[in-house]
Design an enzyme around this catalytic site. Structure first.
Site, PDB file in Angstrom:
ATOM      1  CG  HIS A  96     -17.652  67.915  20.769  1.00 33.21           C
ATOM      2  ND1 HIS A  96     -18.859  67.923  20.105  1.00 33.21           N
ATOM      3  CD2 HIS A  96     -17.397  66.605  21.051  1.00 33.21           C
ATOM      4  CE1 HIS A  96     -19.307  66.678  19.980  1.00 33.21           C
ATOM      5  NE2 HIS A  96     -18.437  65.860  20.560  1.00 33.21           N
ATOM      6  CD  GLU A 124     -13.690  60.890  25.637  1.00 32.69           C
ATOM      7  OE1 GLU A 124     -12.977  60.036  25.098  1.00 32.69           O
ATOM      8  OE2 GLU A 124     -13.543  61.234  26.818  1.00 32.69           O
ATOM      9  CB  CYS A 158     -26.314  61.695  21.981  1.00 30.18           C
ATOM     10  SG  CYS A 158     -24.709  61.001  21.551  1.00 30.18           S
ATOM     11  CD  GLU A 197     -17.762  58.789  26.857  1.00 33.04           C
ATOM     12  OE1 GLU A 197     -18.999  58.825  26.690  1.00 33.04           O
ATOM     13  OE2 GLU A 197     -16.945  58.849  25.921  1.00 33.04           O
ATOM     14  CG  ASP A 236     -23.522  67.997  32.747  1.00 36.68           C
ATOM     15  OD1 ASP A 236     -22.304  67.807  32.922  1.00 36.68           O
ATOM     16  OD2 ASP A 236     -24.007  68.327  31.651  1.00 36.68           O
ATOM     17  NE  ARG A 252     -21.478  67.936  29.927  1.00 33.09           N
ATOM     18  CZ  ARG A 252     -22.286  68.154  28.893  1.00 33.09           C
ATOM     19  NH1 ARG A 252     -21.796  68.130  27.666  1.00 33.09           N
ATOM     20  NH2 ARG A 252     -23.557  68.407  29.065  1.00 33.09           N
ATOM     21  CB  SER A 286     -22.201  75.540  21.475  1.00 33.80           C
ATOM     22  OG  SER A 286     -22.646  75.011  22.701  1.00 33.80           O
TER      23      SER A 286
END
Length: 438
Positions: free
Chosen positions: A264, A266, A278, A309, A349, A351, A373
């Site tokens: 997961h 943040e 979301c 985040e 994105d 991440r 997920s």
């Protein structure tokens, strides 16, 4: 790093010495030293991927005796800046050394074969939780070595878990779930420790390029990135991660024990404050419920929580995107979901899940039986790192907030796992998000 990594506009190794006046709060030498040469008196070598802590050597990011440093940066990740503020304000003595008495891990993690594979773990220190034992000799000799991993035990209390208990979806057993609705967990905090050659390989770039871009895009914060090619380990000023384990941590490495897991990222607005734009909090709490049930059935559960985040774009960017989505002509639609982010941030994105599986390898995981997920990026990163994934668990439709339907439709259309129908082009054009003020 190759010699051509330092081009004409790169910082010169001949760095001038800056001098600042001393102050009552910081009575230490005021010369600022920017290192541009290899080695240092008493600096211990790091052999990344060594089979034992002794062979690997300690990570020394001290700011006290700089000649002992064998990494770039310092400990505490993003909190290192707060430490600097505390020193500058006189609230913290710069020479403070942590008293590690009784701070040992509550549960033993590893070592596992993955710890000795320099390609399996490149973004954390596998030995970071056991420095008090592994490097007792060096600590006694005065080396300022600090843990980068802490392992403790806790009770986790969530309203959603209590609700599941009251509605009969969960049953208390006194071992994994108390009668009052507290989940009993082992939790692990991890600070980032980057082995730069390995990180560069993960992202398909040269180490020289990685070092230079890290230096330039942090405004020159870490000159050693381009002046000290002998230092291969970097302690970046970013958020770390926390792992929550439901059941026996040793079972995570046993592929015969059913593992239920969620990775997961943040989302403060949803995770903490319950924002309904979301699915982050409902998916997180659903995963925790699944982990508790999995542990009660004789398996083990895991939630790995990373500080990334707003897709690692930050909360300011995320809120700007929210405004853009809500104000665009035609309303908040799934077909424009990613486009609006890219318009503001320049990328959909950041991440980049390439480093995410490291903590799973640190835990000895080789198989995830039930992955809670829908993310194709997370799934691809996990399986691409050699971890087998069995069943994939999507978020139940009844847990998706109405305003989050835009996000979920967009993600399913982009390749997120779903056992149901994927929205078509016409469906994606339908405005499903609330407008501002409504």
């Amino acid at each position: 790093m190759s010699a051509d990594a330092l081009s004409a506009d790169s910082p010169s190794p001949e760095v001038p010495v800056a001098v600042a006046p001393a102050s009552p709060n910081t009575p230490h030498p005021r010369h600022i030293r920017l290192t541009s040469h290899s080695g240092g008196f008493g600096a211990l070598p790091i052999v990344w991927g060594a089979a034992t802590a002794r062979e690997r050597g300690p990570v020394v990011g001290t700011t006290l005796n700089v000649s002992n440093r064998n990494v770039i940066g310092t400990h505490s990740g993003s909190y290192s800046v707060y430490r600097a503020l505390a020193v500058a304000a006189g609230a913290l003595k710069r020479e403070h050394r942590a008293d590690l008495t009784n701070t040992a891990p509550t549960d033993i993690i590893g070592p596992y074969p993955q710890w000795a594979d320099p390609e399996k773990i490149v973004s954390m220190d596998p030995w970071g939780a056991v420095i008090a034992d592994a490097y007792a000799t060096e600590l006694e000799a005065g080396y300022d070595i600090r843990p980068t991993i802490a392992v403790t035990q806790a009770h986790v209390i969530l309203p959603e878990v209590i609700d599941a208990l009251q509605k009969g979806r969960l049953q208390p057993d006194g071992r994994f779930l108390t009668a009052g609705g507290a989940a009993v967990v082992t939790k692990v905090a991890v600070e980032p420790v980057w082995y730069l050659p390995g990180v560069a390989k993960r992202f398909g770039c040269t180490e020289a390029v990685l070092r230079r871009v890290l230096f330039e895009e942090t405004g020159g914060m870490y000159p050693e990135l381009v002046t000290r090619s002998d230092l291969e380990v970097f302690l970046p000023p970013i958020g770390g991660q926390t792992v929550y384990i439901f059941g026996n941590p040793r079972d995570l490495a046993d592929p015969s024990v059913t593992l239920t897991a969620r990775v997961h990222d943040e989302c403060n607005g949803s995770d903490v404050f319950g924002s309904d734009i979301c699915t982050c909090r409902p998916y997180l709490t659903h995963a925790i419920e699944e982990c508790i049930q999995g542990a009660q059935r004789g398996g083990v559960g895991l939630v790995s929580y990373s500080r990334k985040e707003g897709r690692a774009l930050g909360e300011v960017t995320k809120f700007l995107v929210y405004n853009a989505r809500k104000r665009q002509v035609g309303g908040d639609t799934a077909d424009q979901y990613f486009a609006r982010t890219e318009c503001v941030a320049g990328v959909q994105d950041m991440r980049f899940q390439e480093l995410m599986p490291d903590v799973l390898h640190w835990l000895g995981i080789t198989r995830i039986h039930r992955l809670v997920s829908m993310s194709n990026m997370k799934y691809d990163a996990i399986t691409g790192s050699g971890i087998e994934v069995g069943e994939r668990i999507n978020i139940p439709d009844e847990l998706i907030p109405a305003d989050a339907r835009v996000e979920m439709d967009a993600k399913m259309a982009a390749g997120y796992f779903t056992p149901g129908a994927v929205p078509d082009a016409e469906e994606l054009k339908i405005a499903k998000g609330r407008g501002l003020g409504s």
